[in-house]
Design an enzyme around this catalytic site. Sequence first.
Site, PDB file in Angstrom:
ATOM      1  CE1 TYR A   1     -13.012  66.392  34.977  1.00 58.71           C
ATOM      2  CE2 TYR A   1     -10.729  67.094  34.687  1.00 58.71           C
ATOM      3  CZ  TYR A   1     -12.004  66.917  34.182  1.00 58.71           C
ATOM      4  OH  TYR A   1     -12.280  67.259  32.879  1.00 58.71           O
TER       5      TYR A   1
ATOM      6  CB  SER B   1      -9.132  65.812  31.047  1.00 55.81           C
ATOM      7  OG  SER B   1      -8.611  67.069  31.416  1.00 55.81           O
TER       8      SER B   1
END
Length: 262
Positions: free
Chosen positions: A167, A145
Amino acid sequence: MTGRLDGRVAIITGAGQGIGLAYAQRFCAEGASVVVAEIDPDRAAAGMTALRDAGHGDAVHLVQTDIADEDSAQACAAATVERFGALDILVNNAAIYHDIENQNNDPGYLKQVFDVNLHGAWLMSRACVPHMVERGGGRVINQSSSAAYLYQLPPMGEFREVGAFSYSQTKWGVIGLTKFLAVQLGEHGVTVNCIAPGVTMTEATRKQVPEEFMPFVTMMTAMKRELQPEDITGAAVFFASDDARMVTGQVLCVDGGMAMPG
Ligand SMILES: NC(=O)c1ccc[n+]([C@@H]2O[C@H](COP(=O)([O-])OP(=O)(O)OC[C@H]3O[C@@H](n4cnc5c(N)ncnc54)[C@H](O)[C@@H]3O)[C@@H](O)[C@H]2O)c1
């Protein structure tokens, strides 16, 4: 019509919805057979319906899978070979994102996110790669990401505690995993690459990113427009295709020009 992935067999994890489902739709359209490896039964059912409605009924197979569980990962790989007779491509797309608790600094929670987002990709690779090597090669495509690269946060005021950034940490870990696996597996004909999408308009993003924040996100990109799941799929087809046979250990940011690492 010939597709770029004709005759290939792919597992796509987390393909019940969002980017994973878009990958499944595109891989089928390119001629691949696809196993939807999804933990959530409702998302799995909805994804399978969407794939069948698109005319891909014969090319898709659902294997309910928890990527963080070793037995489940092994069973998914075995079921794929049993159903389609081969396994050529693994797309490690699944992650805790829709339900991520970004402010949760509990060490147990950090471990839980690592178990799925990073360890899960390793367990799936471990389960699938031997089947690829047996056939002389294959492809692993990991999903990182742009969150892995965005270190700069606005000042957050008084110090309280060291943040977990669960994350982002796991998505940075996925980049490292990509490079280590690429080096190990290259001589066995398996390439390992990574896609780092920017903020993409999925149901998960609509839940995680406040609507009023989106114009700010697009303003940070070179392309100045929102990313859709379909914008990400071409990168995965490229990594899975024969055109990428000598490309390995790479990270491709598909983010409209935001992170631009390197
Ligand atoms: N949407 C974005 O803006 C964006 C940006 C960058 C990276 N990503 C990454 O792309 C991927 C897909 O994103 P999305 O927006 O579609 O998110 P999503 O949360 O909607 O999709 C993830 C899917 O993985 C499944 N999943 C979760 N845990 C699992 C497990 N243990 N085993 C099997 N399946 C599991 C979920 O049920 C869900 O269907 C994720 O890896 C996410 O981190 C998304």
